[in-house]
Design a protein around this motif. Structure first.
Motif, PDB file in Angstrom:
ATOM      1  N   GLN A 672     -12.379  39.425 -45.783  1.00  0.00           N
ATOM      2  CA  GLN A 672     -12.205  39.230 -47.219  1.00  0.00           C
ATOM      3  C   GLN A 672     -11.041  38.259 -47.440  1.00  0.00           C
ATOM      4  OE1 GLN A 672     -14.345  40.981 -49.399  1.00  0.00           O
ATOM      5  NE2 GLN A 672     -15.309  41.785 -47.521  1.00  0.00           N
ATOM      6  N   ALA A 673     -11.323  37.157 -48.146  1.00  0.00           N
ATOM      7  CA  ALA A 673     -10.288  36.173 -48.460  1.00  0.00           C
ATOM      8  C   ALA A 673      -9.561  36.596 -49.726  1.00  0.00           C
ATOM      9  CB  ALA A 673     -10.908  34.791 -48.630  1.00  0.00           C
ATOM     10  N   VAL A 674      -8.257  36.719 -49.637  1.00  0.00           N
ATOM     11  CA  VAL A 674      -7.437  37.216 -50.754  1.00  0.00           C
ATOM     12  C   VAL A 674      -6.516  36.117 -51.254  1.00  0.00           C
ATOM     13  CG1 VAL A 674      -5.650  38.867 -51.438  1.00  0.00           C
ATOM     14  CG2 VAL A 674      -7.496  39.584 -49.892  1.00  0.00           C
ATOM     15  N   ARG A 675      -6.473  35.959 -52.561  1.00  0.00           N
ATOM     16  CA  ARG A 675      -5.477  35.097 -53.206  1.00  0.00           C
ATOM     17  C   ARG A 675      -4.830  35.892 -54.329  1.00  0.00           C
ATOM     18  NH1 ARG A 675      -6.160  28.853 -54.867  1.00  0.00           N
ATOM     19  NH2 ARG A 675      -5.585  28.747 -52.653  1.00  0.00           N
ATOM     20  N   MET A 676      -3.520  35.981 -54.329  1.00  0.00           N
ATOM     21  CA  MET A 676      -2.782  36.692 -55.365  1.00  0.00           C
ATOM     22  C   MET A 676      -1.741  35.765 -55.971  1.00  0.00           C
ATOM     23  SD  MET A 676      -2.158  40.514 -53.745  1.00  0.00           S
ATOM     24  CE  MET A 676      -1.295  41.060 -55.231  1.00  0.00           C
ATOM     25  N   THR A 677      -1.648  35.806 -57.288  1.00  0.00           N
ATOM     26  CA  THR A 677      -0.599  35.077 -58.000  1.00  0.00           C
ATOM     27  C   THR A 677       0.457  36.077 -58.417  1.00  0.00           C
ATOM     28  OG1 THR A 677      -2.190  33.440 -58.794  1.00  0.00           O
ATOM     29  CG2 THR A 677      -0.074  33.574 -59.932  1.00  0.00           C
ATOM     30  N   LEU A 678       1.643  35.954 -57.869  1.00  0.00           N
ATOM     31  CA  LEU A 678       2.710  36.915 -58.124  1.00  0.00           C
ATOM     32  C   LEU A 678       3.385  36.601 -59.459  1.00  0.00           C
ATOM     33  CD1 LEU A 678       4.282  37.057 -54.554  1.00  0.00           C
ATOM     34  CD2 LEU A 678       2.303  38.273 -55.467  1.00  0.00           C
ATOM     35  N   PRO A 679       3.559  37.585 -60.313  1.00  0.00           N
ATOM     36  CA  PRO A 679       4.088  37.309 -61.653  1.00  0.00           C
ATOM     37  C   PRO A 679       5.533  36.839 -61.662  1.00  0.00           C
ATOM     38  CG  PRO A 679       3.885  39.671 -61.290  1.00  0.00           C
ATOM     39  CD  PRO A 679       3.212  39.002 -60.131  1.00  0.00           C
ATOM     40  N   ASP A 680       6.318  37.232 -60.655  1.00  0.00           N
ATOM     41  CA  ASP A 680       7.733  36.869 -60.692  1.00  0.00           C
ATOM     42  C   ASP A 680       8.108  35.840 -59.631  1.00  0.00           C
ATOM     43  OD1 ASP A 680       7.431  38.397 -58.466  1.00  0.00           O
ATOM     44  OD2 ASP A 680       8.858  39.964 -59.034  1.00  0.00           O
ATOM     45  N   GLY A 681       7.138  35.363 -58.868  1.00  0.00           N
ATOM     46  CA  GLY A 681       7.418  34.330 -57.887  1.00  0.00           C
ATOM     47  C   GLY A 681       8.313  34.764 -56.751  1.00  0.00           C
ATOM     48  N   ALA A 682       8.381  36.060 -56.466  1.00  0.00           N
ATOM     49  CA  ALA A 682       9.241  36.557 -55.398  1.00  0.00           C
ATOM     50  C   ALA A 682       8.761  36.054 -54.039  1.00  0.00           C
ATOM     51  CB  ALA A 682       9.259  38.081 -55.409  1.00  0.00           C
ATOM     52  N   SER A 683       9.691  35.968 -53.099  1.00  0.00           N
ATOM     53  CA  SER A 683       9.361  35.537 -51.750  1.00  0.00           C
ATOM     54  C   SER A 683       8.890  36.740 -50.936  1.00  0.00           C
ATOM     55  CB  SER A 683      10.586  34.907 -51.092  1.00  0.00           C
ATOM     56  OG  SER A 683      10.287  34.504 -49.768  1.00  0.00           O
ATOM     57  N   VAL A 684       7.687  36.657 -50.397  1.00  0.00           N
ATOM     58  CA  VAL A 684       7.105  37.759 -49.638  1.00  0.00           C
ATOM     59  C   VAL A 684       7.593  37.710 -48.190  1.00  0.00           C
ATOM     60  CG1 VAL A 684       4.943  38.737 -48.769  1.00  0.00           C
ATOM     61  CG2 VAL A 684       5.084  37.898 -51.122  1.00  0.00           C
ATOM     62  N   ARG A 685       8.085  38.845 -47.691  1.00  0.00           N
ATOM     63  CA  ARG A 685       8.599  38.945 -46.321  1.00  0.00           C
ATOM     64  C   ARG A 685       7.501  39.320 -45.329  1.00  0.00           C
ATOM     65  NH1 ARG A 685      11.361  42.821 -45.071  1.00  0.00           N
ATOM     66  NH2 ARG A 685      11.141  44.186 -46.886  1.00  0.00           N
ATOM     67  N   SER A 686       6.600  40.218 -45.750  1.00  0.00           N
ATOM     68  CA  SER A 686       5.576  40.689 -44.819  1.00  0.00           C
ATOM     69  C   SER A 686       4.347  41.134 -45.579  1.00  0.00           C
ATOM     70  CB  SER A 686       6.103  41.848 -43.969  1.00  0.00           C
ATOM     71  OG  SER A 686       6.328  42.992 -44.767  1.00  0.00           O
ATOM     72  N   ALA A 687       3.211  41.119 -44.892  1.00  0.00           N
ATOM     73  CA  ALA A 687       1.944  41.604 -45.444  1.00  0.00           C
ATOM     74  C   ALA A 687       1.365  42.614 -44.460  1.00  0.00           C
ATOM     75  CB  ALA A 687       0.970  40.453 -45.668  1.00  0.00           C
ATOM     76  N   LYS A 688       1.114  43.836 -44.938  1.00  0.00           N
ATOM     77  CA  LYS A 688       0.632  44.906 -44.082  1.00  0.00           C
ATOM     78  C   LYS A 688      -0.665  45.479 -44.621  1.00  0.00           C
ATOM     79  CE  LYS A 688       5.346  46.459 -42.920  1.00  0.00           C
ATOM     80  NZ  LYS A 688       6.288  47.618 -43.008  1.00  0.00           N
ATOM     81  N   LEU A 689      -1.550  45.880 -43.721  1.00  0.00           N
ATOM     82  CA  LEU A 689      -2.745  46.640 -44.077  1.00  0.00           C
ATOM     83  C   LEU A 689      -2.447  48.095 -43.759  1.00  0.00           C
ATOM     84  CD1 LEU A 689      -5.511  44.273 -42.665  1.00  0.00           C
ATOM     85  CD2 LEU A 689      -4.639  44.419 -45.009  1.00  0.00           C
ATOM     86  N   LEU A 690      -2.290  48.908 -44.797  1.00  0.00           N
ATOM     87  CA  LEU A 690      -1.789  50.265 -44.601  1.00  0.00           C
ATOM     88  C   LEU A 690      -2.805  51.185 -43.940  1.00  0.00           C
ATOM     89  CD1 LEU A 690       0.170  50.851 -47.946  1.00  0.00           C
ATOM     90  CD2 LEU A 690       0.959  49.835 -45.796  1.00  0.00           C
ATOM     91  N   ARG A 691      -4.086  51.023 -44.208  1.00  0.00           N
ATOM     92  CA  ARG A 691      -5.083  51.870 -43.554  1.00  0.00           C
ATOM     93  C   ARG A 691      -5.324  51.422 -42.110  1.00  0.00           C
ATOM     94  NH1 ARG A 691      -6.087  56.759 -45.052  1.00  0.00           N
ATOM     95  NH2 ARG A 691      -8.334  56.728 -44.671  1.00  0.00           N
ATOM     96  N   ALA A 692      -5.384  50.128 -41.896  1.00  0.00           N
ATOM     97  CA  ALA A 692      -5.589  49.623 -40.538  1.00  0.00           C
ATOM     98  C   ALA A 692      -4.327  49.742 -39.697  1.00  0.00           C
ATOM     99  CB  ALA A 692      -6.049  48.169 -40.584  1.00  0.00           C
ATOM    100  N   GLY A 693      -3.172  49.827 -40.366  1.00  0.00           N
ATOM    101  CA  GLY A 693      -1.915  49.968 -39.648  1.00  0.00           C
ATOM    102  C   GLY A 693      -1.498  48.728 -38.891  1.00  0.00           C
TER     103      GLY A 693
END
Length: 722
Positions: A672-693
């Motif tokens: 699944q290709a994901v694109r998200m527009t963050l409302p506050d423009g914060a810098s993302v440190r990490s992306a995790k899949l919580l169910r897949a771990g």
């Protein structure tokens, strides 16, 4: 009902609901037993509740340590513990409060409370004042405690047990006595009252003096009495500790129950959505996510819990001593989590749950312990959805449908949004303030027929501020009291004018051979995407005639026979009656669908109507999508800003029997290709899949995050930490 409801202002409430946006407060992990988290009541921070309802024989078999160890292993933060229904599970001294015949000197309630507290788990009592044992001595002493039918007979759900009447000492004397004894004997954290209040229908002597139980006068008296009783019960429960909560059960949900949930929830501190399972086979697979959203539309940032039953239910039939071995209970807990609710896992019976049939335990423990390990990501600050469906509860309560439910309009729109993977919230029709509507680029009005002038003014103001609107069928053709309007309340805004009464098809004695509506494509563009090889598409079951407008993209064809084959052709050219009217007002886009396209799509599942709804929504949004998830499969997408950053919940609705009451086992989805527009423009440190771990790679460009989720099993949560 316009009765004074001042007394309702600090209730907790429960909705035994069907359909359920709104937000939960940002909060740290639940406060420990010894404190209230700096003045924040404990019930505002918890995320997981467990419940094992006792039956009368449980004191004979009850293994308290096994019970407590299980809920501790499931990492619940509170348990609902049986105090009463018709049976007391502690050695009460309250007259006519039937002590379990199997208690025999035990204090099952007290033993469980002590064991739970020892493990750091809070305890609130579960009571059910609506039922009572029909002990001959009690019947002789207090015959008016019980509801009667017209013939004067007791209303009995089980042998030797009858429903109680609210206009009796059972509520004004017995329940306060139990509450006072309970809070004096035990250090409980609150009380939840099941099965009350309700729009009872009773013909006892007291009720006959009030009037016909189906009359408005009786309903008003019932609600006024409930207000006074609730104020009394709450004062008893909170006297020892103001951070305790009292929650009653107002029932209803989207379906009409006679109770005005909006009024009952204005200052309520808690809402429990208590339908536990799909009560009708045809109810949608996304029912639990909906009911949590529905509750939040009333509650705002106050806690909403949704109860998941672990027993087997198929429509109205319940096997309450047999565990549900499908994926349905786990999926309902996932939906509660995704929609921002408190997960409440429920089973019946100590013996039956810990000795006879233990199959319910592993699914609950697995999901709840996973939930606990990832809890910070489930404390939500705000929804990222920029689309909201306005809940026309007044219309749904008062306008009956000949061919389906009044909620079918909403369900059709919701289904289209799920198809399109567009996150959506609910907004209550009584909450159309500029502040409440500010986060949304688009409001959808699914047959919002009964509309007040104030609501019309609020929607006009929303459009003036740049917000877009989608309205269907008879939206705004009646005032709030149900009186017909001469023309649409929003006619000037949409540029439409009524041209007659609704025209229906498909309801004749011809059955499947009845003539139907079609829509003729007059102007191609974004609204006709996917219809390139046809000049007409399916139409709705019912149409609302409106006067011709210039450049309507689709108009109706007059219905014509569908049998025999030789007769299947239109008798006239397409009419000039618009099927769709579109308009642009400043930055706002407007679309009106002149038929029940939404309800017909839900009832009959015609793909043309689903595509039409999706096309219209995409045109109205004009590319303003905070979240995009592209890939195969039917998936609901829900997105939040959280304490740690952001969370994108992906609910996989593909699986055997998903739309027949039970999600057997979801079919895993691919990338699944994901694109998200963050409302506050914060810098993302990490992306995790919580169910897949596992972590996933991502790319951030300004406020936009792009990444690929390799697979989605039943449920996945993408957590972005900033």
């Amino acid at each position: 009902m316009d009765a004074n409801r001042r007394e309702f202002t600090t209730w907790g409430v429960t909705g035994a609901a069907s359909l359920l946006g709104g937000l939960l407060p940002t909060a740290a992990m639940a406060a420990p037993i010894g404190g209230s988290g700096g003045g924040v009541p404990w019930y505002k921070t918890i995320k997981r509740i467990g419940q094992t309802n006792f039956n009368e024989r449980d004191p004979e078999f009850g293994d308290v340590e096994a019970w407590a160890n299980y809920w501790a292993s499931a990492k619940v933060q509170a348990v609902a513990l049986s105090v009463s229904g018709p049976v007391a599970f502690y050695p009460t001294k309250v007259p006519f409060f039937h002590v379990s015949d199997y208690l025999r000197g035990r204090d099952l309630f007290g033993e469980c409370l002590t064991a739970a507290k020892k493990r750091g788990i809070r305890v609130f009592g579960r009571m059910s004042p609506d039922i009572q044992y029909t002990d001959p001595k009690l019947l002789a002493a207090h015959p008016l405690w019980f509801r009667r039918d017209k013939a004067g007979n007791l209303q009995t759900p089980a042998p030797n047990i009858a429903f109680t009447c609210q206009f009796s000492g059972q509520f004004t004397e017995q329940q306060p006595a139990i509450l006072r004894e309970l809070t004096a004997l035990y250090d409980i954290d609150g009380v939840y009252m099941n099965g009350w209040p309700t729009m009872q229908e009773c013909y006892c002597e007291n009720c006959r003096k009030i009037g016909d139980p189906r009359s408005e006068a009786y309903k008003t008296a019932l609600m006024d009495s409930a207000a006074q009783l609730t104020d009394l019960y709450r004062s008893i429960v909170t006297a020892r500790n103001p951070n305790n909560f009292y929650s009653c059960n107002v029932a209803g949900g989207m379906e009409d129950s006679g109770l005005d949930q909006w009024k009952l929830t204005r200052k309520a501190n808690w809402y429990t959505s208590d339908n536990q399972a799909r009560s009708a086979v045809e109810e949608p697979v996304w029912q639990d996510a909906q009911q949590v959203k529905y509750a939040h539309a009333m509650m705002g940032d106050r806690p909403v819990a949704a109860v998941t039953g672990s027993y087997t239910r198929s429509g109205p039939t319940m096997w309450r001593q047999v565990a549900d071995t499908t994926f349905e209970p786990t999926f309902r807990m996932a939906q509660t989590t995704a929609a921002g609710g408190i997960v409440w896992y429920h089973h019946l019976g100590l013996e039956q749950g810990f000795t006879v049939d233990r199959r319910w335990q592993a699914p609950g423990r697995d999901f709840l312990s996973w939930h606990a390990a990832n809890e910070p990501h489930f404390h939500n600050k705000r929804s990222l959805a920029n689309v909201a469906i306005v809940l026309p509860t007044n219309t749904m309560s008062h306008r009956k449908e000949a061919k389906g439910k009044a909620t079918d309009y909403l369900q059709g729109v919701y289904a289209a949004l799920v198809d399109a993977r567009i996150p959506v919230d609910f907004v209550h029709e009584n909450d159309l303030t500029a502040t409440r509507l500010a986060p949304y680029a688009l409001l959808i009005l699914p047959n919002f027929a009964m509309m007040s002038d104030a609501q019309a003014d609020a929607l006009n103001a929303f459009v003036k501020s740049g917000g877009s609107l989608l309205a269907t069928y008879q939206t705004g053709l009646y005032d709030a009291a149900g009186a017909p309007r001469a023309d649409f309340a929003l006619g000037g805004l949409f540029g439409i004018s009524k041209a007659g009464e609704p025209v229906g098809t498909g309801a004749s004695v011809l059955g499947s051979f009845a003539p139907i509506h079609l829509q003729s494509i007059r102007r191609r563009g974004p609204l006709t995407e996917g219809f390139d090889e046809t000049k007409w598409i399916a139409g709705p079951s019912w149409t609302q005639p409106v006067k011709p407008v210039a450049d309507a993209p689709l108009t109706f064809l007059d219905p014509y026979p569908v049998y025999p084959p030789e007769a299947v052709y239109p008798r006239a050219r397409p009419t000039d009656r618009p099927a769709v009217v579109t308009r642009q007002v400043g930055a706002a886009r407007l679309a009106y669908l002149a038929g029940d396209m939404d309800a017909t799509y839900w009832r009959l599942d015609n793909p043309d109507l689903g595509r039409q709804l999706i096309n219209t929504i995409h045109w109205l949004l004009d590319g303003k999508a905070p979240v995009s998830v592209t890939g195969d499969g039917l998936m609901e997408v829900i997105a939040w800003q959280t304490g740690p950053g952001y969370a994108l919940h992906m609910l996989n609705y593909n699986g055997p029997n998903a739309f027949r009451g039970h999600m057997r086992k979801p079919v895993p989805l691919g990338a699944q290709a994901v694109r998200m527009t963050l409302p506050d423009g914060a810098s993302v440190r990490s992306a995790k899949l919580l169910r897949a771990g596992r972590t996933v790679a991502f790319q951030q460009t300004g406020r936009t995050i792009d990444l690929t989720v390799p697979a989605v099993d039943a449920y996945e949560v993408l957590a972005l930490e900033v």
